[in-house]
Design a protein around this motif. Structure first.
Motif, PDB file in Angstrom:
ATOM      1  N   GLY A 183      26.040  62.270  20.587  1.00  0.00           N
ATOM      2  CA  GLY A 183      25.543  62.401  19.217  1.00  0.00           C
ATOM      3  C   GLY A 183      24.489  63.491  19.103  1.00  0.00           C
ATOM      4  N   LEU A 184      23.581  63.546  20.071  1.00  0.00           N
ATOM      5  CA  LEU A 184      22.556  64.587  20.054  1.00  0.00           C
ATOM      6  C   LEU A 184      23.165  65.971  20.251  1.00  0.00           C
ATOM      7  N   VAL A 185      24.212  66.040  21.063  1.00  0.00           N
ATOM      8  CA  VAL A 185      24.894  67.324  21.267  1.00  0.00           C
ATOM      9  C   VAL A 185      25.521  67.805  19.958  1.00  0.00           C
ATOM     10  N   LEU A 186      26.206  66.896  19.275  1.00  0.00           N
ATOM     11  CA  LEU A 186      26.817  67.265  17.986  1.00  0.00           C
ATOM     12  C   LEU A 186      25.747  67.680  16.980  1.00  0.00           C
ATOM     13  N   MET A 187      24.635  66.974  16.996  1.00  0.00           N
ATOM     14  CA  MET A 187      23.566  67.310  16.063  1.00  0.00           C
ATOM     15  C   MET A 187      22.964  68.672  16.377  1.00  0.00           C
ATOM     16  N   SER A 188      22.953  69.051  17.644  1.00  0.00           N
ATOM     17  CA  SER A 188      22.367  70.338  18.031  1.00  0.00           C
ATOM     18  C   SER A 188      23.171  71.514  17.488  1.00  0.00           C
ATOM     19  N   LEU A 189      24.454  71.265  17.149  1.00  0.00           N
ATOM     20  CA  LEU A 189      25.278  72.342  16.599  1.00  0.00           C
ATOM     21  C   LEU A 189      24.805  72.757  15.215  1.00  0.00           C
ATOM     22  N   TRP A 190      23.903  71.972  14.641  1.00  0.00           N
ATOM     23  CA  TRP A 190      23.320  72.316  13.344  1.00  0.00           C
ATOM     24  C   TRP A 190      22.665  73.690  13.380  1.00  0.00           C
ATOM     25  N   SER A 191      22.181  74.096  14.536  1.00  0.00           N
ATOM     26  CA  SER A 191      21.387  75.333  14.617  1.00  0.00           C
ATOM     27  C   SER A 191      22.058  76.408  15.463  1.00  0.00           C
ATOM     28  N   VAL A 192      23.374  76.566  15.327  1.00  0.00           N
ATOM     29  CA  VAL A 192      24.069  77.608  16.089  1.00  0.00           C
ATOM     30  C   VAL A 192      23.962  78.973  15.417  1.00  0.00           C
ATOM     31  N   GLY A 193      23.307  79.041  14.249  1.00  0.00           N
ATOM     32  CA  GLY A 193      23.299  80.272  13.465  1.00  0.00           C
ATOM     33  C   GLY A 193      22.809  81.496  14.215  1.00  0.00           C
ATOM     34  N   ALA A 194      21.741  81.357  15.001  1.00  0.00           N
ATOM     35  CA  ALA A 194      21.205  82.518  15.723  1.00  0.00           C
ATOM     36  C   ALA A 194      22.213  83.050  16.727  1.00  0.00           C
ATOM     37  N   SER A 195      22.894  82.157  17.428  1.00  0.00           N
ATOM     38  CA  SER A 195      23.905  82.584  18.402  1.00  0.00           C
ATOM     39  C   SER A 195      25.089  83.239  17.703  1.00  0.00           C
ATOM     40  N   VAL A 196      25.451  82.721  16.536  1.00  0.00           N
ATOM     41  CA  VAL A 196      26.550  83.316  15.776  1.00  0.00           C
ATOM     42  C   VAL A 196      26.223  84.760  15.413  1.00  0.00           C
ATOM     43  N   LEU A 197      25.005  85.009  14.988  1.00  0.00           N
ATOM     44  CA  LEU A 197      24.616  86.368  14.601  1.00  0.00           C
ATOM     45  C   LEU A 197      24.620  87.313  15.801  1.00  0.00           C
ATOM     46  N   ILE A 198      24.173  86.826  16.948  1.00  0.00           N
ATOM     47  CA  ILE A 198      24.172  87.657  18.162  1.00  0.00           C
ATOM     48  C   ILE A 198      25.601  88.030  18.544  1.00  0.00           C
ATOM     49  N   LEU A 199      26.488  87.039  18.542  1.00  0.00           N
ATOM     50  CA  LEU A 199      27.881  87.307  18.905  1.00  0.00           C
ATOM     51  C   LEU A 199      28.573  88.179  17.859  1.00  0.00           C
ATOM     52  N   LEU A 200      28.231  87.986  16.591  1.00  0.00           N
ATOM     53  CA  LEU A 200      28.824  88.818  15.542  1.00  0.00           C
ATOM     54  C   LEU A 200      28.428  90.279  15.725  1.00  0.00           C
TER      55      LEU A 200
END
Length: 326
Positions: A183-200
């Motif tokens: 559950g905590l792992v799934l909740m941590s996906l809430w903040s993937v935005g910074a990684s998305v921008l780096i990969l983009l």
């Protein structure tokens, strides 16, 4: 010009006074530049010395003492480190932390990469989506911990309500030890935005010619992604893996807010007892500052070892543009 006049205009070393003056000005200019550089760097240098270097050195000293904040530290040598091996909760906290890290890091990278690949095809709308994905990163971790309890409540949480629409009975995310860390792992996906921008950003720097050449050779979208795109962005992926591994090994905010916050006796669960949470309890709840400092240095050593292993493995898996492969 007479020989006597030339002799008067020269110094004993053979340089004219004008050249000596220019050399002196140049030396003064270099000293001025160095002074200006140190002046601009001084706020950071002072901050580093006061808030990083000194606490680091002092914590190393405290790890060799018995210190409860109230009384003066008393030197005990390596007793605190020896006690770590006899404390069952240290082993439990380390196991929880490593399990959480092993679950979170791969899922974080996969979700970030999929979102970045989608955004890379979004065209003009990419700017709106970039902002949308990054905004959750600005949410305070304490708020995320409270949100976790609301969304993942086993009785009336939104997640289980959505699962119920498909005929799936949701688990007790906050009380069942087997589901606390997922559950905590799934909740941590809430903040993937910074990684998305780096990969983009990495995706947008992949040469289009390579992808077009792969398509001309008959490679489909999936083959092009795995054979061309991923190798070209592997440094960015590796950076995200390292940074998120270090962050997961120091997990504290969300889990502490959800399970161990002040006055929280309802959801306390050893399955959420991560290493930094136990370190915090030893330091600020039990006032075992010496023991907590020893725990901190052990964590520092573990992070160094894990990062070194990742760097060694990356030599075979990470491709840097312009680097020859043997």
């Amino acid at each position: 010009m007479s020989t006597a006049t030339a002799a008067r205009e020269r110094e004993p070393g053979g340089r004219t006074p004008r050249r000596a003056l220019r050399a002196g000005r140049r030396r003064r200019g270099e000293r001025g530049e160095r002074f200006a550089a140190f002046a601009f760097l001084s706020p950071w240098l002072i901050g580093f010395a006061v808030f990083t270097a000194w606490p680091l050195i002092y914590s190393a000293y405290l790890s060799l003492t018995d210190y409860d904040v109230i009384n003066d530290p008393s030197f005990v040598g390596f007793d605190n480190y020896a006690q770590l091996f006899d404390d069952p909760k240290v082993g439990l906290a380390l196991a929880n932390t490593f399990v959480f890290t092993a679950l979170q890091v791969p899922l974080h990278v996969i979700v970030s990469l999929l979102l970045a690949l989608l955004l890379n095809q979004a065209g003009r709308a990419a700017g709106v989506f970039r902002t949308t994905f990054f905004l959750p990163k600005m949410t305070p971790p304490v708020a995320v911990g409270i949100l976790f309890l609301l969304l993942f409540n086993g009785q009336n949480g939104l997640i289980n309500a959505v699962l119920g629409l498909f005929g799936v009975t949701g688990p007790s995310w906050t009380t069942d030890p087997a589901w606390v860390k997922p559950g905590l792992v799934l909740m941590s996906l809430w903040s993937v935005g910074a990684s998305v921008l780096i990969l983009l950003a990495a995706l947008q720097n992949v040469p289009r010619e390579l992808q077009e050449s792969a398509r001309i050779d008959g490679a489909g979208a999936v083959r092009t992604t795995f054979s061309v795109t991923l190798p070209m962005i592997s440094p960015a992926v590796f950076f995200i893996v390292v940074v998120n591994t270090i962050a997961c090994l120091q997990t504290f905010d969300e889990a502490y807010t959800a399970f161990f916050g002040a006055g929280n006796t309802t959801y306390g669960n050893d399955a959420a007892l991560f290493y930094v949470i136990y370190l915090f309890q030893q330091a600020f709840e039990y006032l075992h500052m010496g023991y907590a400092s020893a725990m901190a240095w052990v964590l520092f050593g573990l992070i160094m070892v894990v990062t070194a292993v990742q760097l060694i493995v990356s030599r075979r898996l990470v491709h840097y543009e312009g680097e020859a492969k043997s």
